[in-house]
Design a protein around this motif. Structure first.
Motif, short mmCIF file in Angstrom:
data_model
loop_
_atom_site.label_atom_id
_atom_site.label_comp_id
_atom_site.label_asym_id
_atom_site.label_seq_id
_atom_site.Cartn_x
_atom_site.Cartn_y
_atom_site.Cartn_z
N ASN A 47 0.89 -1.19 -0.19
CA ASN A 47 0.04 -0.04 0.12
C ASN A 47 0.89 1.16 0.12
OD1 ASN A 47 0.65 -1.15 2.63
ND2 ASN A 47 -0.71 0.28 3.61
N TRP A 270 -6.64 -1.60 10.00
CA TRP A 270 -6.90 -0.35 10.24
C TRP A 270 -6.70 0.39 11.41
CZ3 TRP A 270 -9.57 3.96 7.05
CH2 TRP A 270 -9.55 3.60 5.52
N ILE A 276 -3.78 2.67 5.95
CA ILE A 276 -5.01 2.37 5.07
C ILE A 276 -4.68 1.37 4.21
CG2 ILE A 276 -6.18 3.63 3.21
CD1 ILE A 276 -5.86 6.08 4.82
N GLU A 278 -6.65 -1.58 1.22
CA GLU A 278 -8.12 -1.92 0.62
C GLU A 278 -8.72 -3.14 1.13
OE1 GLU A 278 -7.55 -2.05 -3.77
OE2 GLU A 278 -5.63 -0.83 -3.39
N VAL A 309 -8.15 3.48 -1.61
CA VAL A 309 -9.43 3.20 -0.92
C VAL A 309 -10.53 4.50 -1.31
CG1 VAL A 309 -10.66 2.94 1.00
CG2 VAL A 309 -8.46 1.95 0.95
N ASP A 310 -11.72 4.10 -1.80
CA ASP A 310 -12.74 5.09 -1.89
C ASP A 310 -13.05 5.37 -0.45
OD1 ASP A 310 -14.75 6.76 -2.32
OD2 ASP A 310 -15.62 5.44 -3.81
N LEU A 314 -16.67 3.61 2.74
CA LEU A 314 -15.94 2.69 3.72
C LEU A 314 -17.07 1.63 4.20
CD1 LEU A 314 -13.55 4.81 5.71
CD2 LEU A 314 -13.16 3.36 3.50
#
Length: 318
Positions: A47, A270, A276, A278, A309-310, A314
């Motif tokens: 990431n 997290w 962060i 996905e 990540v959007d 979430l």
């Protein structure tokens, strides 16, 4: 070992060639997560890779292998997001045009990133057939070279370098867990574990809602998904004829996990590791948690495949 599989020397050469274009990502651990699993767990954090995912490695290698004439005509791929971003950035690094076919339901954060890296997006219906047809149309119109997100040796070899680095840092790993979508990461990881590990095995984690790879290992042939209704948007694709023989030969097991297990694993990482990731990346950790008695006291690597990540969507917000 199949003589047609990529060799140890090929993997070493690929790592040398892509090194100037990638980050050597950190390996993190958590005392609490070790206690929860009963294993010693080492997270290879892709990431933190350039463009936010391991796919930078395979994309960069694939474009580096092209001839000058091929580079001038550009490259095209289809991707739900991360490979599209990787191809766009890798192409920009080398002054190559990148045409990216994306399904209409791909996360907006991934579409936006592709545009920022200079990729030219064409949207299509969210089916593999639509992706392939649209990519073929662009190939005919531009002469661009098609890069497959997971079913191409150059991509698989690039992907393998993440596990190679992990094994350099922690050479005595018993297992490396990866998510399984198109199969390019686990195939590369299995090759790295075979050549550079000490009895290390690659284990796949896969959503129950998209368990084609699990079924493929059972049947010995590539299976498809009727639906792929999983939060792990990066794992909605299927295996290919280049990566499946490697997986069939070198991957002893794929563990399936539910959507609830994926979300719980996502929250744990997290909350406890403060990074962060996905949903797709939580799948291998969820797989380890679901079978933790079998892996107790083992040294386990987990490839955190990406962090794009959007944040407006979430699964544990609200």
């Amino acid at each position: 070992m199949n003589p047609e599989f990529p060799t140890r020397d090929e993997l070493l050469e690929v790592h040398r060639s892509i090194r100037p274009y990638i980050h050597r990502t950190p390996v993190l651990s958590s005392t609490l997560l070790n206690q929860l699993t009963g294993a010693r767990v080492y997270f290879k954090c892709e990431n933190f890779q350039k463009m936010g995912a391991f796919k930078m490695r395979g994309a960069q290698n694939a474009i580096l292998q092209l001839s000058e004439a091929q580079r001038k005509a550009g490259v095209v791929t289809h991707s739900s997001g991360n490979f599209g971003q990787a191809v766009a950035l890798a192409a920009r690094n080398l002054g190559v045009n990148a045409y990216i076919v994306m399904p209409s339901n791909a996360p907006n954060v991934k579409k936006s990133a592709v545009r920022q890296y200079g990729g030219k997006i064409t949207e299509c219906e969210p089916t593999l057939a639509a992706r392939e047809a649209t990519s073929a149309e662009i190939q005919r119109a531009t002469g661009a070279t098609f890069l497959h997100p997971s079913n191409q040796n150059e991509v698989i070899l690039g992907n393998a370098t993440a596990a190679m680095e992990l094994l350099e840092d922690h050479p005595n790993l018993d297992y490396i867990f990866t998510p399984v979508g198109g199969g390019g990461l686990i195939a590369g990881t299995a090759l790295a574990a075979h050549y550079f590990g000490k009895g290390c095995k690659a284990i796949g984690g896969e959503p129950l809602e998209a368990d084609d790879a699990w079924r493929s290992l059972q049947s010995g042939k590539i299976e498809s998904n009727e639906t792929a209704n999983t939060i792990a948007d990066g794992l909605r694709t299927e295996l290919g004829d280049v990566n499946f023989p490697i997986i069939k030969s070198l991957v002893p097991e794929i563990i399936r996990v539910s959507e609830t297990e994926i979300i719980e694993a996502l929250k744990l990482i997290w909350e406890r590791m403060k990074i962060i990731i996905e949903p797709s990346c939580a799948v291998p950790f969820a797989a380890l948690l679901s079978e933790k008695t079998r892996f107790k006291n083992k040294k386990v690597g987990i490839l955190i495949s990406g962090g794009n990540v959007d944040l407006g969507n979430l699964p544990f917000a609200g």
